[in-house]
Design an enzyme around this catalytic site. Structure first.
Site, PDB file in Angstrom:
ATOM      1  CD  GLU A 279      13.411  36.961   5.396  1.00  0.00           C
ATOM      2  OE1 GLU A 279      13.460  38.148   5.811  1.00  0.00           O
ATOM      3  OE2 GLU A 279      14.287  36.118   5.634  1.00  0.00           O
TER       4      GLU A 279
ATOM      5  CD  GLU B 221      17.721  45.060   7.979  1.00  0.00           C
ATOM      6  OE1 GLU B 221      17.837  45.199   6.743  1.00  0.00           O
ATOM      7  OE2 GLU B 221      17.222  44.058   8.505  1.00  0.00           O
TER       8      GLU B 221
ATOM      9  N   GLY C 148      15.566  43.974  -3.107  1.00  0.00           N
ATOM     10  CA  GLY C 148      14.245  43.365  -3.301  1.00  0.00           C
ATOM     11  C   GLY C 148      13.407  44.150  -4.306  1.00  0.00           C
TER      12      GLY C 148
ATOM     13  N   GLY D 252      17.190  39.240   1.270  1.00  0.00           N
ATOM     14  CA  GLY D 252      18.276  40.222   1.322  1.00  0.00           C
ATOM     15  C   GLY D 252      17.719  41.590   1.639  1.00  0.00           C
ATOM     16  CB  SER D 253      19.134  44.939   1.100  1.00  0.00           C
ATOM     17  OG  SER D 253      19.372  44.871  -0.293  1.00  0.00           O
ATOM     18  CB  THR D 254      14.076  46.786   1.742  1.00  0.00           C
ATOM     19  OG1 THR D 254      13.665  45.982   2.861  1.00  0.00           O
ATOM     20  CG2 THR D 254      12.855  47.455   1.145  1.00  0.00           C
ATOM     21  CD  GLU D 255      20.116  49.753  -2.230  1.00  0.00           C
ATOM     22  OE1 GLU D 255      20.598  49.448  -1.113  1.00  0.00           O
ATOM     23  OE2 GLU D 255      20.755  50.307  -3.126  1.00  0.00           O
TER      24      GLU D 255
ATOM     25  CB  CYS E 118      15.914  39.647   8.412  1.00  0.00           C
ATOM     26  SG  CYS E 118      15.490  37.933   8.638  1.00  0.00           S
TER      27      CYS E 118
ATOM     28  CE  LYS F 290      24.107  35.931  -6.403  1.00  0.00           C
ATOM     29  NZ  LYS F 290      25.125  36.442  -5.438  1.00  0.00           N
TER      30      LYS F 290
HETATM   31  P1  NDP Z   1      21.987  42.340  -0.755  1.00  0.00           P
HETATM   32  O1  NDP Z   1      20.524  42.498  -0.733  1.00  0.00           O
HETATM   33  O2  NDP Z   1      22.788  43.108  -1.720  1.00  0.00           O
HETATM   34  O3  NDP Z   1      22.385  40.783  -0.976  1.00  0.00           O
HETATM   35  C1  NDP Z   1      21.527  39.690  -0.911  1.00  0.00           C
HETATM   36  C2  NDP Z   1      21.683  38.820  -2.144  1.00  0.00           C
HETATM   37  O4  NDP Z   1      21.252  39.551  -3.299  1.00  0.00           O
HETATM   38  C3  NDP Z   1      23.113  38.404  -2.448  1.00  0.00           C
HETATM   39  O5  NDP Z   1      23.128  37.100  -2.993  1.00  0.00           O
HETATM   40  C4  NDP Z   1      23.524  39.420  -3.493  1.00  0.00           C
HETATM   41  O6  NDP Z   1      24.591  39.004  -4.297  1.00  0.00           O
HETATM   42  C5  NDP Z   1      22.264  39.538  -4.287  1.00  0.00           C
HETATM   43  N1  NDP Z   1      22.168  40.740  -5.110  1.00  0.00           N
HETATM   44  C6  NDP Z   1      22.768  41.937  -4.914  1.00  0.00           C
HETATM   45  N2  NDP Z   1      22.425  42.803  -5.904  1.00  0.00           N
HETATM   46  C7  NDP Z   1      21.601  42.138  -6.737  1.00  0.00           C
HETATM   47  C8  NDP Z   1      20.910  42.474  -7.924  1.00  0.00           C
HETATM   48  N3  NDP Z   1      21.022  43.691  -8.474  1.00  0.00           N
HETATM   49  N4  NDP Z   1      20.141  41.549  -8.520  1.00  0.00           N
HETATM   50  C9  NDP Z   1      20.019  40.319  -7.983  1.00  0.00           C
HETATM   51  N5  NDP Z   1      20.657  39.932  -6.866  1.00  0.00           N
HETATM   52  C10 NDP Z   1      21.426  40.826  -6.237  1.00  0.00           C
HETATM   53  O7  NDP Z   1      22.522  42.593   0.705  1.00  0.00           O
HETATM   54  P2  NDP Z   1      23.953  43.185   1.139  1.00  0.00           P
HETATM   55  O8  NDP Z   1      24.882  42.063   1.223  1.00  0.00           O
HETATM   56  O9  NDP Z   1      24.376  44.329   0.277  1.00  0.00           O
HETATM   57  O10 NDP Z   1      23.589  43.729   2.582  1.00  0.00           O
HETATM   58  C11 NDP Z   1      23.061  45.035   2.683  1.00  0.00           C
HETATM   59  C12 NDP Z   1      22.009  45.129   3.736  1.00  0.00           C
HETATM   60  O11 NDP Z   1      20.919  44.274   3.388  1.00  0.00           O
HETATM   61  C13 NDP Z   1      22.411  44.650   5.115  1.00  0.00           C
HETATM   62  O12 NDP Z   1      23.073  45.627   5.832  1.00  0.00           O
HETATM   63  C14 NDP Z   1      21.068  44.332   5.704  1.00  0.00           C
HETATM   64  O13 NDP Z   1      20.473  45.515   6.150  1.00  0.00           O
HETATM   65  C15 NDP Z   1      20.270  43.781   4.529  1.00  0.00           C
HETATM   66  N6  NDP Z   1      20.274  42.315   4.485  1.00  0.00           N
HETATM   67  C16 NDP Z   1      19.144  41.675   4.880  1.00  0.00           C
HETATM   68  C17 NDP Z   1      19.131  40.307   4.922  1.00  0.00           C
HETATM   69  C18 NDP Z   1      17.924  39.568   5.377  1.00  0.00           C
HETATM   70  O14 NDP Z   1      18.062  38.458   5.885  1.00  0.00           O
HETATM   71  N7  NDP Z   1      16.728  40.085   5.182  1.00  0.00           N
HETATM   72  C19 NDP Z   1      20.299  39.503   4.592  1.00  0.00           C
HETATM   73  C20 NDP Z   1      21.419  40.272   4.110  1.00  0.00           C
HETATM   74  C21 NDP Z   1      21.381  41.628   4.093  1.00  0.00           C
HETATM   75  P3  NDP Z   1      26.132  39.267  -3.889  1.00  0.00           P
HETATM   76  O15 NDP Z   1      26.200  39.366  -2.417  1.00  0.00           O
HETATM   77  O16 NDP Z   1      26.776  38.061  -4.397  1.00  0.00           O
HETATM   78  O17 NDP Z   1      26.547  40.501  -4.581  1.00  0.00           O
END
Ligand code: NDP
Length: 503
Positions: free
Chosen positions: A273, A404, A256, A251-254, A307, A198
């Site tokens: 990660e 972050e 995660g 993606g985000s810790t939230e 990150c 995804k």
């Molecule tokens: P997210 O954590 O929301 O997005 C990462 C992935 O998770 C995307 O594919 C997203 O889908 C998906 N996702 C979002 N919500 C859910 C859920 N409830 N269940 C399963 N998958 C989900 O990151 P954001 O784009 O909102 O960015 C927010 C912050 O996260 C950034 O400002 C940064 O601090 C951090 N971040 C960290 C990254 C890293 O490399 N560690 C990378 C990106 C962000 P979709 O986008 O399609 O909604």
């Protein structure tokens, strides 16, 4: 210093990318390109111009269900299931070759979708992704178990084998869209898993082009399924799906933490990660030119959307002013523009939401007493550009130091002490633990401090460097598990113990 968007207008998009963008963007399920069940699509924008560049199928729970069925079928039966390790290795290597072959086109698509400078997209994202497939292909034939000398009474032959974990869900972010797909797919494929991927809603395009290359390479139908869509629908359904054996998330810790909760239903394996707030620590003996260029790149590379970004910079008082002046000068040298212009070194942020988040953090920093040395605002009037920003007079209690930001914003702080325990204490004063860099010519100090820092990666006289062979991941709230290197194969395999009584 006046920072402006110097070249906002892109050159013409190449004819082949233009015609590829115009074609319908569907989901890859069971080896076929299909519409979302709902028939819905969503728009993808160029973050430098805000123009819509493609419409992409909006997969949701029903499409994830279909994709999981197809991945399960491909895992349990059919050609993939019977393939020899060397045959899997050959396919994974071939995919790396195809990425290199279509590298210019992939880089152009990535830049249009994400905004990053095309020179970076080509040299880092595409080359790194091709290299990841090639490196990981080698593990397919090297997944060995052990023979174990047991002490139970009797005559025993005991050994372990490593088997693919099964159907894997992979959820990736938008900061390195192609590379994150490669980091996730390459080891899972080498291990013999099947996958539902995804991509992030902001940047689904290179994953879809990669899907075409996966079919061109000759992977059997259903081995890789790609469902574009939104996190709250498609992503959440994948994370909780009872027939998915493992979920890998970046993606985000939230989010995660939400993934962990969703995975509990069937206790699927989880690797994460997540975010970071990585320190860069500069000692007075550091080579000044290398350090200024290196710490500037640590925060401004990929518009700070890394990150591992070096977002907390600690410089010894003896060199603090020189480092701040150097960073300011480096910020001024950056060429802001549309990523397709080859002179661009800083593109826009990925989305309006990210732009709002980053500029909001800068405002919060100001209100909490930080001094804006350079940058500090949005720039341009079309895309999501933010000026490279240096914040001084920051301290450990400020939001900008604790959270972050994920943008081109560095918080600088001086330090006086020479005691490594104290230095490690402020470097480790964060809920994250992804990376850190140490800038010094003193080898003893560098390697001693490296061991005291609670982070998955510590760099010495560099930052944001990596290699497919080197494990990568986080301590504390930066994640679970290690990607890359030999260690990633742990994430995609199960160990089976076999004990035979020799009678
Ligand atoms: P997210 O954590 O929301 O997005 C990462 C992935 O998770 C995307 O594919 C997203 O889908 C998906 N996702 C979002 N919500 C859910 C859920 N409830 N269940 C399963 N998958 C989900 O990151 P954001 O784009 O909102 O960015 C927010 C912050 O996260 C950034 O400002 C940064 O601090 C951090 N971040 C960290 C990254 C890293 O490399 N560690 C990378 C990106 C962000 P979709 O986008 O399609 O909604």
């Amino acid at each position: 210093m006046n920072i402006a968007v110097k070249s906002p207008t892109p050159p013409a998009v190449s004819a082949n990318v233009k015609s590829w963008l115009a074609k319908p963007k569907k989901l890859l399920i069971g080896g076929e390109w299909v519409e979302a069940r709902s028939g819905k699509t969503f728009a993808v924008e160029d973050p430098a111009t805000r123009e819509i560049i493609a419409q992409v199928a909006e997969g949701d729970a029903a499409d994830i269900d279909r994709a999981v069925v197809s991945a399960r079928k491909a895992f349990e039966s059919g050609p993939w299931h019977r393939m020899l390790p060397a045959e899997r290795a050959e396919l994974v290597w071939r995919l790396g070759d195809l990425l290199a072959k279509y590298g210019d086109e992939l880089a152009e698509i990535e830049t249009l979708d994400n905004g990053k400078p095309i020179t970076h997209a080509r040299a880092v994202d595409v080359e790194g992704s091709a290299g990841m497939f090639r490196y990981m292909s080698g593990w397919a034939t090297r997944l060995t178990g052990e023979t174990i000398p047991v002490s139970s009474p009797g005559n025993w032959f005991a050994y372990t084998v490593r088997e693919p974990v099964g159907v894997v869900g992979q959820i990736i972010p938008w900061n390195f869209p192609l590379m994150m797909a490669a980091w996730k797919l390459a080891p899972a494929l080498s291990a013999g898993c099947t996958i539902v991927l995804k991509p992030a809603e902001q940047t689904p395009l290179t994953a879809l082009r990669l899907g075409e290359l996966i079919m061109e390479a000759g992977f059997p139908a259903g081995v890789v399924n790609i469902v574009t869509g939104f996190g709250e629908t498609a992503g959440a359904h994948l994370a909780k799906h009872p027939d998915v054996d493992k979920i890998a998330f970046t993606g985000s810790t939230e989010v995660g933490k939400m993934i962990v909760a969703s995975a509990a239903g069937n206790l699927k394996k989880v690797s994460l990660e997540l975010g970071g707030k990585s320190p860069a620590i500069v000692f007075p003996d550091a080579d000044l030119d290398t350090t200024v260029a290196g710490t500037a790149s640590a925060i401004f590379f990929n518009m700070g959307q890394c990150c591992t970004a070096g977002s907390r910079l600690f410089a010894h008082k003896k060199v603090f002013d020189k480092i701040v002046a150097g960073l300011t000068s480096e910020a001024g040298k950056l060429h802001l523009g549309h990523g397709l212009n080859r002179e661009t070194t800083l593109g826009p942020l990925v989305s309006e939401e990210q732009h709002r988040r980053v500029t909001g953090y800068i405002e919060t920093g100001r209100k909490e007493g930080a001094e804006v040395v350079v940058g500090g605002s949005a720039v341009g009037n079309r895309g999501h550009f933010v000026a490279p920003t240096v914040l001084a007079k920051t301290n450990r209690d400020m939001t900008v130091v604790r959270e972050e930001i994920f943008g081109p914003v560095v918080c600088v702080q001086p330090f006086e002490e020479d005691d490594l325990d104290n230095i490690a204490r402020f470097a480790n004063d964060t809920e994250y633990g992804l990376a850190a860099s140490i800038w010094t010519q003193n080898l003893t100090r560098a390697h001693s401090l490296a061991r005291m820092i609670k982070a998955g990666t510590v760099w010495i006289n560099t930052h944001n460097w990596g290699d497919a062979a080197l494990p990568f991941g986080g301590y504390k709230q930066s994640g679970w598990g290690r990607e890359m290197g030999k260690e990633v194969m742990e994430l995609y395999t199960e160990t089976k113990s076999i004990g035979a009584r020799l009678v």
